[in-house]
Design a protein around this motif. Structure first.
Motif, PDB file in Angstrom:
ATOM      1  N   ASN A  32       1.280   6.174  -6.146  1.00 51.33           N
ATOM      2  CA  ASN A  32       0.233   6.754  -5.306  1.00 51.33           C
ATOM      3  C   ASN A  32      -0.940   7.163  -6.179  1.00 51.33           C
ATOM      4  OD1 ASN A  32       2.259   9.151  -5.871  1.00 51.33           O
ATOM      5  ND2 ASN A  32       0.308  10.138  -5.379  1.00 51.33           N
ATOM      6  N   PHE A  33      -2.107   7.193  -5.558  1.00 57.73           N
ATOM      7  CA  PHE A  33      -3.361   7.429  -6.268  1.00 57.73           C
ATOM      8  C   PHE A  33      -3.938   8.780  -5.859  1.00 57.73           C
ATOM      9  CE2 PHE A  33      -8.017   7.191  -6.383  1.00 57.73           C
ATOM     10  CZ  PHE A  33      -8.222   6.861  -7.710  1.00 57.73           C
ATOM     11  N   ILE A  34      -4.565   9.465  -6.828  1.00 56.75           N
ATOM     12  CA  ILE A  34      -5.234  10.741  -6.573  1.00 56.75           C
ATOM     13  C   ILE A  34      -6.643  10.642  -7.151  1.00 56.75           C
ATOM     14  CG2 ILE A  34      -5.129  13.245  -6.850  1.00 56.75           C
ATOM     15  CD1 ILE A  34      -2.156  12.850  -7.648  1.00 56.75           C
ATOM     16  N   GLY A  35      -7.626  10.587  -6.262  1.00 54.08           N
ATOM     17  CA  GLY A  35      -9.006  10.439  -6.721  1.00 54.08           C
ATOM     18  C   GLY A  35      -9.988  10.798  -5.629  1.00 54.08           C
ATOM     19  N   ASP A  36     -11.049  10.010  -5.513  1.00 46.75           N
ATOM     20  CA  ASP A  36     -12.118  10.302  -4.552  1.00 46.75           C
ATOM     21  C   ASP A  36     -11.955   9.580  -3.221  1.00 46.75           C
ATOM     22  OD1 ASP A  36     -13.809  12.063  -6.164  1.00 46.75           O
ATOM     23  OD2 ASP A  36     -14.088  10.310  -7.439  1.00 46.75           O
ATOM     24  N   VAL A  37     -10.938   8.728  -3.107  1.00 44.00           N
ATOM     25  CA  VAL A  37     -10.663   8.027  -1.857  1.00 44.00           C
ATOM     26  C   VAL A  37      -9.179   8.187  -1.541  1.00 44.00           C
ATOM     27  CG1 VAL A  37     -10.683   5.822  -0.642  1.00 44.00           C
ATOM     28  CG2 VAL A  37     -12.484   6.335  -2.296  1.00 44.00           C
ATOM     29  N   GLY A  38      -8.877   8.533  -0.290  1.00 42.58           N
ATOM     30  CA  GLY A  38      -7.483   8.638   0.129  1.00 42.58           C
ATOM     31  C   GLY A  38      -6.926  10.038   0.040  1.00 42.58           C
ATOM     32  N   ALA A  39      -5.608  10.133   0.217  1.00 39.36           N
ATOM     33  CA  ALA A  39      -4.916  11.421   0.186  1.00 39.36           C
ATOM     34  C   ALA A  39      -4.890  11.977  -1.227  1.00 39.36           C
ATOM     35  CB  ALA A  39      -3.493  11.260   0.715  1.00 39.36           C
ATOM     36  N   THR A  40      -4.709  13.288  -1.316  1.00 41.00           N
ATOM     37  CA  THR A  40      -4.678  13.962  -2.618  1.00 41.00           C
ATOM     38  C   THR A  40      -3.309  14.563  -2.906  1.00 41.00           C
ATOM     39  OG1 THR A  40      -5.565  15.971  -1.585  1.00 41.00           O
ATOM     40  CG2 THR A  40      -7.143  14.468  -2.617  1.00 41.00           C
ATOM     41  N   ASN A  41      -2.263  14.107  -2.187  1.00 38.52           N
ATOM     42  CA  ASN A  41      -0.906  14.568  -2.467  1.00 38.52           C
ATOM     43  C   ASN A  41      -0.479  14.106  -3.848  1.00 38.52           C
ATOM     44  OD1 ASN A  41      -1.241  13.746   0.533  1.00 38.52           O
ATOM     45  ND2 ASN A  41       0.279  15.366   0.592  1.00 38.52           N
ATOM     46  N   TYR A  42       0.188  14.997  -4.586  1.00 36.63           N
ATOM     47  CA  TYR A  42       0.586  14.652  -5.945  1.00 36.63           C
ATOM     48  C   TYR A  42       1.668  13.580  -5.983  1.00 36.63           C
ATOM     49  CZ  TYR A  42      -2.210  18.517  -7.683  1.00 36.63           C
ATOM     50  OH  TYR A  42      -3.263  19.350  -7.982  1.00 36.63           O
ATOM     51  N   VAL A  43       2.630  13.652  -5.059  1.00 32.18           N
ATOM     52  CA  VAL A  43       3.708  12.660  -5.011  1.00 32.18           C
ATOM     53  C   VAL A  43       3.802  12.135  -3.586  1.00 32.18           C
ATOM     54  CG1 VAL A  43       6.137  12.166  -5.433  1.00 32.18           C
ATOM     55  CG2 VAL A  43       4.945  13.871  -6.842  1.00 32.18           C
ATOM     56  N   ARG A  44       3.266  10.936  -3.375  1.00 26.91           N
ATOM     57  CA  ARG A  44       3.283  10.310  -2.051  1.00 26.91           C
ATOM     58  C   ARG A  44       3.225   8.800  -2.221  1.00 26.91           C
ATOM     59  NH1 ARG A  44      -0.728  11.929   3.009  1.00 26.91           N
ATOM     60  NH2 ARG A  44       0.378  10.759   4.627  1.00 26.91           N
ATOM     61  N   PRO A  45       4.328   8.183  -2.680  1.00 25.43           N
ATOM     62  CA  PRO A  45       4.318   6.739  -2.941  1.00 25.43           C
ATOM     63  C   PRO A  45       3.970   5.943  -1.690  1.00 25.43           C
ATOM     64  CG  PRO A  45       6.292   7.777  -3.856  1.00 25.43           C
ATOM     65  CD  PRO A  45       5.637   8.794  -2.988  1.00 25.43           C
ATOM     66  N   ASN A  46       3.050   4.978  -1.852  1.00 25.14           N
ATOM     67  CA  ASN A  46       2.683   4.119  -0.725  1.00 25.14           C
ATOM     68  C   ASN A  46       2.618   2.642  -1.095  1.00 25.14           C
ATOM     69  OD1 ASN A  46       0.297   4.018  -2.207  1.00 25.14           O
ATOM     70  ND2 ASN A  46      -0.841   5.346  -0.809  1.00 25.14           N
ATOM     71  N   GLN A  47       2.889   2.326  -2.372  1.00 24.87           N
ATOM     72  CA  GLN A  47       2.918   0.938  -2.808  1.00 24.87           C
ATOM     73  C   GLN A  47       4.034   0.743  -3.828  1.00 24.87           C
ATOM     74  OE1 GLN A  47       1.028  -1.899  -1.957  1.00 24.87           O
ATOM     75  NE2 GLN A  47       0.367  -0.610  -0.242  1.00 24.87           N
ATOM     76  N   LEU A  48       4.531  -0.482  -3.921  1.00 29.50           N
ATOM     77  CA  LEU A  48       5.601  -0.807  -4.859  1.00 29.50           C
ATOM     78  C   LEU A  48       5.089  -0.776  -6.290  1.00 29.50           C
ATOM     79  CD1 LEU A  48       8.542  -1.909  -5.304  1.00 29.50           C
ATOM     80  CD2 LEU A  48       7.524  -4.202  -5.224  1.00 29.50           C
ATOM     81  N   ALA A  49       5.914  -0.240  -7.203  1.00 26.60           N
ATOM     82  CA  ALA A  49       5.641  -0.277  -8.645  1.00 26.60           C
ATOM     83  C   ALA A  49       6.868  -0.862  -9.334  1.00 26.60           C
ATOM     84  CB  ALA A  49       5.347   1.118  -9.177  1.00 26.60           C
ATOM     85  N   ILE A  50       6.644  -1.815 -10.218  1.00 28.04           N
ATOM     86  CA  ILE A  50       7.760  -2.498 -10.877  1.00 28.04           C
ATOM     87  C   ILE A  50       7.369  -2.812 -12.322  1.00 28.04           C
ATOM     88  CG2 ILE A  50       6.985  -4.789 -10.116  1.00 28.04           C
ATOM     89  CD1 ILE A  50       9.973  -5.540  -9.865  1.00 28.04           C
TER      90      ILE A  50
END
Length: 228
Positions: A32-50
């Motif tokens: 999950n991303f924390i920046g100027d676009v989207g949610a600012t939750n610290y832990v909120r996975p929304n895409q696969l990471a491998i």
């Protein structure tokens, strides 16, 4: 000569006893991303990471670690708790490949040579560098600059690992990456000519988080056991 031989063997045994154990395996989880676009939750996975991971266990309390992780970072203002972002309605997506290297510290001894069931929390930090595409926003629409950049950062990882079998180690971790870039979400264009189209908090850089599991296979030379 006899005493020199004993000293040499003792030094060799000491070195082997604290090194020559390696781990190699994979990472699977979400981002999950924390920046100027989207949610600012610290832990909120929304895409696969491998990705893949390698460790050299220098002692029962610390390891040198290298990893390579791929993910598609995504942000959606409509999923934010900020009403201003919800009203704005921007979205972005950016593929990212990260290489990270540093040191992992365990809270308790994690000596793989004991043959016992082991488990310990751990911390990992070091340096990271992530390659990503460059974007900008034109009337609220994400557009590509057809270039890419490297975002340097500092990983801060907290996890727990345990010996799954004699040769396999299972870990669960959450790792935030603070970057020295504000360009990942396109809020600051890379092209200086498009800088007037920047938006958001220009004093805060981008963060992203990988949350998931690691499974590694151990191999290497067992320590020798020398007489007192």
């Amino acid at each position: 000569m006899r005493y020199l031989t004993i000293i040499f063997i003792s030094i060799l045994c000491f070195q082997l006893g604290y090194s020559q154990i390696h781990e190699i395996g994979g990472f699977l989880g979400g981002s999950n991303f924390i920046g100027d676009v989207g949610a600012t939750n610290y832990v909120r996975p929304n895409q696969l990471a491998i990705g893949g991971i390698y460790k050299w266990n220098r002692s029962p309390r610390h390891s040198y670690r290298v990893s390579l992780i791929y993910s598609e970072l995504e942000g959606d203002d409509r999923k934010s708790d900020d009403p201003r972002r919800k009203q704005r309605g921007y979205t972005f997506s950016n593929s990212l490949i990260e290489i990270s290297a540093g040191m992992e510290f365990t809270f308790f001894d994690f000596d793989l040579h004991t043959g016992k069931k082991l488990g310990t929390p751990y911390l990992y930090t070091g340096v990271s560098v992530a390659n990503h595409e460059n974007y900008y926003f034109d009337n609220g629409v994400q557009k590509s600059e057809n270039t890419s950049s490297w975002a340097y950062g500092i990983p801060m990882v907290l996890g727990f690992k345990t010996t799954f079998t004699d040769k396999l180690i299972l870990g669960v971790e959450i790792g935030a990456r603070y970057t020295f870039s504000d360009e990942i979400d396109g809020s600051v264009p890379d092209d200086p000519y498009r800088r007037p189209q920047s938006f958001g908090n220009l004093n805060n850089n981008d963060w992203y988080v990988f949350s998931g599991i690691t499974l590694t296979y151990t191999f290497g030379i067992n320590p020798c056991y020398c007489p007192d």
